[in-house]
Design a protein around this motif. Structure first.
Motif, PDB file in Angstrom:
ATOM      1  N   GLU B   2      -0.120  12.809  -3.687  1.00  0.00           N
ATOM      2  CA  GLU B   2      -0.007  12.127  -4.966  1.00  0.00           C
ATOM      3  C   GLU B   2      -1.387  11.896  -5.559  1.00  0.00           C
ATOM      4  OE1 GLU B   2       1.903   7.946  -6.581  1.00  0.00           O
ATOM      5  OE2 GLU B   2       2.177   8.611  -4.531  1.00  0.00           O
ATOM      6  N   ASP B   8      -6.270   0.544 -13.660  1.00  0.00           N
ATOM      7  CA  ASP B   8      -6.419  -0.544 -12.708  1.00  0.00           C
ATOM      8  C   ASP B   8      -5.170  -1.383 -12.577  1.00  0.00           C
ATOM      9  OD1 ASP B   8      -9.928  -1.488 -12.707  1.00  0.00           O
ATOM     10  OD2 ASP B   8      -8.827   0.196 -11.877  1.00  0.00           O
ATOM     11  N   ALA B   9      -4.097  -0.984 -13.215  1.00  0.00           N
ATOM     12  CA  ALA B   9      -2.880  -1.771 -13.144  1.00  0.00           C
ATOM     13  C   ALA B   9      -1.805  -0.975 -12.431  1.00  0.00           C
ATOM     14  CB  ALA B   9      -2.406  -2.130 -14.546  1.00  0.00           C
ATOM     15  N   PRO B  10      -1.661  -1.170 -11.134  1.00  0.00           N
ATOM     16  CA  PRO B  10      -0.654  -0.405 -10.414  1.00  0.00           C
ATOM     17  C   PRO B  10       0.743  -0.858 -10.790  1.00  0.00           C
ATOM     18  CG  PRO B  10      -1.578  -2.111  -9.021  1.00  0.00           C
ATOM     19  CD  PRO B  10      -2.324  -2.179 -10.319  1.00  0.00           C
ATOM     20  N   ASP B  11       1.668   0.051 -10.676  1.00  0.00           N
ATOM     21  CA  ASP B  11       3.055  -0.333 -10.911  1.00  0.00           C
ATOM     22  C   ASP B  11       3.505  -1.272  -9.806  1.00  0.00           C
ATOM     23  OD1 ASP B  11       3.890   3.072 -11.834  1.00  0.00           O
ATOM     24  OD2 ASP B  11       2.821   1.480 -12.897  1.00  0.00           O
ATOM     25  N   ASP B  12       4.431  -2.130 -10.141  1.00  0.00           N
ATOM     26  CA  ASP B  12       5.033  -2.945  -9.098  1.00  0.00           C
ATOM     27  C   ASP B  12       5.816  -2.013  -8.189  1.00  0.00           C
ATOM     28  OD1 ASP B  12       6.458  -4.591  -7.520  1.00  0.00           O
ATOM     29  OD2 ASP B  12       7.300  -5.817  -9.142  1.00  0.00           O
ATOM     30  N   PRO B  13       5.431  -1.881  -6.948  1.00  0.00           N
ATOM     31  CA  PRO B  13       6.076  -0.877  -6.108  1.00  0.00           C
ATOM     32  C   PRO B  13       7.475  -1.287  -5.664  1.00  0.00           C
ATOM     33  CG  PRO B  13       4.452  -2.092  -4.851  1.00  0.00           C
ATOM     34  CD  PRO B  13       4.400  -2.638  -6.247  1.00  0.00           C
ATOM     35  N   GLY B  14       7.691  -2.597  -5.433  1.00  0.00           N
ATOM     36  CA  GLY B  14       9.000  -2.985  -4.923  1.00  0.00           C
ATOM     37  C   GLY B  14       9.132  -2.579  -3.468  1.00  0.00           C
ATOM     38  N   GLU B  15      10.073  -3.176  -2.800  1.00  0.00           N
ATOM     39  CA  GLU B  15      10.225  -2.907  -1.371  1.00  0.00           C
ATOM     40  C   GLU B  15      10.569  -1.448  -1.103  1.00  0.00           C
ATOM     41  OE1 GLU B  15      10.603  -3.635   2.792  1.00  0.00           O
ATOM     42  OE2 GLU B  15       9.470  -4.449   1.127  1.00  0.00           O
ATOM     43  N   GLU B  18       7.617   0.769  -0.981  1.00  0.00           N
ATOM     44  CA  GLU B  18       6.704   0.643   0.158  1.00  0.00           C
ATOM     45  C   GLU B  18       7.002   1.684   1.219  1.00  0.00           C
ATOM     46  OE1 GLU B  18       4.454  -2.447   1.962  1.00  0.00           O
ATOM     47  OE2 GLU B  18       6.013  -3.830   1.302  1.00  0.00           O
ATOM     48  N   ARG B  19       8.239   2.174   1.239  1.00  0.00           N
ATOM     49  CA  ARG B  19       8.587   3.164   2.266  1.00  0.00           C
ATOM     50  C   ARG B  19       8.502   4.576   1.709  1.00  0.00           C
ATOM     51  NH1 ARG B  19      12.617   0.951   5.812  1.00  0.00           N
ATOM     52  NH2 ARG B  19      12.533  -1.300   5.697  1.00  0.00           N
ATOM     53  N   HIS B  20       8.004   4.704   0.484  1.00  0.00           N
ATOM     54  CA  HIS B  20       7.834   6.045  -0.057  1.00  0.00           C
ATOM     55  C   HIS B  20       6.366   6.274  -0.358  1.00  0.00           C
ATOM     56  CE1 HIS B  20      12.125   5.216  -0.502  1.00  0.00           C
ATOM     57  NE2 HIS B  20      12.243   6.513  -0.234  1.00  0.00           N
ATOM     58  N   GLY B  21       6.065   7.316  -1.096  1.00  0.00           N
ATOM     59  CA  GLY B  21       4.665   7.633  -1.333  1.00  0.00           C
ATOM     60  C   GLY B  21       4.177   8.626  -0.299  1.00  0.00           C
ATOM     61  N   ALA B  22       2.945   9.048  -0.466  1.00  0.00           N
ATOM     62  CA  ALA B  22       2.409  10.106   0.396  1.00  0.00           C
ATOM     63  C   ALA B  22       2.285   9.611   1.834  1.00  0.00           C
ATOM     64  CB  ALA B  22       1.043  10.531  -0.128  1.00  0.00           C
ATOM     65  N   PRO B  23       2.659  10.456   2.804  1.00  0.00           N
ATOM     66  CA  PRO B  23       2.534  10.048   4.215  1.00  0.00           C
ATOM     67  C   PRO B  23       1.091  10.148   4.693  1.00  0.00           C
ATOM     68  CG  PRO B  23       3.439  12.251   4.097  1.00  0.00           C
ATOM     69  CD  PRO B  23       3.247  11.789   2.671  1.00  0.00           C
TER      70      PRO B  23
END
Lengths: 217, 252
Positions: B2, B8-15, B18-23
């Motif tokens: 990714e 500088d303003a990250p999106d609210d990831p939400g729970e 947190e378990r997704h995104g690049a490994p």
């Protein structure tokens, strides 16, 4: 969000205790404890084998070597045992994944030299990288350690290479662990979290503002 | 992977997020395994370079910190016991016994009074470290053997040490080489306690475990009695570069 089990029933109750959030399960804390002890033994015996003043003090080279070999080999055991627990598996996948906020955290912290007020999930990017570094380092140390232990496994050129990797990675590991302990020493609430399993909600808001605790895992 | 965003303003990831995104964690672990394997394959060459650099730096380093780095040069202290008693000129004794005509006991002064020889060779440890051009001086082992008169049935020697545990062995033929001696000085100073003083064995052409520290006894035997490490798998004939599965340059 569902109310936490330990949330006060009546918000108007006088002098309610600070709200605690569940951060680590019992299994996770034992995995941390077991890994820390094994790592401690490994580092201490390594120092006894490697630093001349300590070698002279401790002697008993064969015993120290045996303890070092076995505590090193056992290092992944607590984590492997912990894989039977859902909470630990869930946290592992949190540690593994890097979201946008993690890249933002890294950039900001590298620039500002402070993590104050920088949003992070249950684990910040530094913690994620540290855990991955330790996992990789332990595997590499075990691999190179086995090459030196069972000398017939590989030609001498590889064994020299294994010694090279083992020696230098040991220095990196020592630096990493020192940093880990140093940061823990500066944050009593984080230590409380690892010791008792729960943290104060003000601490979670301050350090891990994006973390949404739930009691499903 | 990714793309990191610049804002500088990250999106609210939400729970869930947190378990997704690049490994990244997995990539770091795999990357380290790859680097580790590359290090094993190429480390031997890299360490040689580092040794060369460190040798130069440590020569000008008054703090001695470089000596603690891998390949920083210098000797490493190995002892197989928890503590080693100290012996000095008054209470040091070296005995020569077993299959000899005249068992002998030497004090430090007796050894110092005998003809001395000085040798300068590299020291090579079987665990990999090598210390270049180290001077040893002392009495040729062959001189001590001649003084006691070796009986014909003797073919080997057992060496005992006053640490109470370490032993070593040599065949009679090896022991009579001119580069095998009972060393009284190391780097032109009396052998220190840490280096096995006041008297240690020095077997120049062999891995350094043969050069037993804290030497206290020389016993002529019928056959080779493997020493401490040799019972644990080290080669009895420990020629540098031709034993223990290693290919170091010869030292003598």
């Amino acid at each position: 969000m569902t109310p936490l089990p330990d949330a006060p029933a009546a918000p108007t109750a006088p002098r309610q205790p600070a709200r605690r959030l569940r951060r680590f399960s019992r299994a996770e804390r034992w995995v941390h404890r077991g890994t820390a002890w094994l790592m401690g033994i490994c580092v201490f015996t390594a120092a006894c084998l490697y630093l001349p003043p300590l070698s002279e003090l401790v002697g008993r080279r064969r015993l120290v070597v045996t303890v070092h070999e076995w505590s090193g080999l056992m290092l992944p055991a607590p984590l492997i045992a912990g894989m039977f627990f859902r909470a630990l598996r869930a946290d592992l996948s949190r540690l593994n994944r890097f979201g946008r906020h993690d890249w933002h955290w890294l950039r900001t912290v590298l620039r500002k030299r402070s993590k104050e007020g920088v949003p992070a999930g249950k684990f910040n990017a530094g913690q994620k990288l540290y855990s991955a570094f330790i996992a990789g380092a332990v595997l590499v140390m075990i691999g190179t350690g086995l090459l030196m232990w069972f000398t017939h496994l590989a030609p001498v050129l590889w064994r020299t290479g294994a010694t090279f990797v083992h020696d230098w990675l040991a220095l990196l590991l020592a630096a990493g662990i020192t940093g880990h302990v140093w940061m823990a020493s500066k944050d009593p609430e984080a230590r409380l979290g690892m010791r008792t399993g729960s943290v104060a909600s003000w601490w979670a808001r301050r350090e891990h503002s994006l973390w949404k605790p739930d009691d499903k895992d | 992977m990714e793309e990191p965003r610049v804002d500088d303003a990250p999106d609210d990831p939400g729970e869930e997020n947190e378990r997704h995104g690049a490994p990244v964690g997995r990539r770091v672990v795999l990357g380290m395994l790859g680097l580790g394997a590359a290090g094993v394959a190429l480390g031997s060459h890299v360490q040689d370079r580092i040794d060369a650099v460190l040798a130069e730096v440590s020569a000008k380093d008054p703090t001695g910190v470089t000596g603690l780095l891998p390949g920083g040069g210098g000797f490493r202290y190995y002892s197989v016991t928890s503590s080693v008693p100290k012996r000095n000129a008054e209470n040091y004794r070296l005995t020569v016994g077993g299959l000899v005509d005249r068992p002998m006991t030497y004090r430090l002064a007796d050894l110092q009074a005998m003809p001395q020889q000085r040798l300068v060779h590299d020291v090579q440890c079987v665990t990999g470290w090598r210390v270049p051009k180290t001077a040893f001086s002392g009495v040729r082992l062959s001189a001590l053997l001649a003084a006691s008169g070796v009986r014909p049935e003797a073919t080997a020697i057992r060496f005992d040490c006053f640490d109470g545990a370490y032993t070593e062995s040599l065949t009679l033929q090896q022991a009579r080489r001119s580069d095998v001696m009972v060393a009284l000085t190391m780097q032109d100073k009396p052998v220190t306690h840490a280096h096995g003083g006041p008297v240690r064995l020095y077997a120049a052409p062999m891995y350094f475990y043969k050069s037993a520290k804290w030497l206290s006894g020389i016993t002529l035997t019928k056959s080779v009695e493997p020493g401490y490490w040799e019972k644990l798998g080290y080669d009895v004939d420990a020629w540098v570069g031709k034993s223990n599965g290693r290919s170091d340059d010869p030292t003598s």
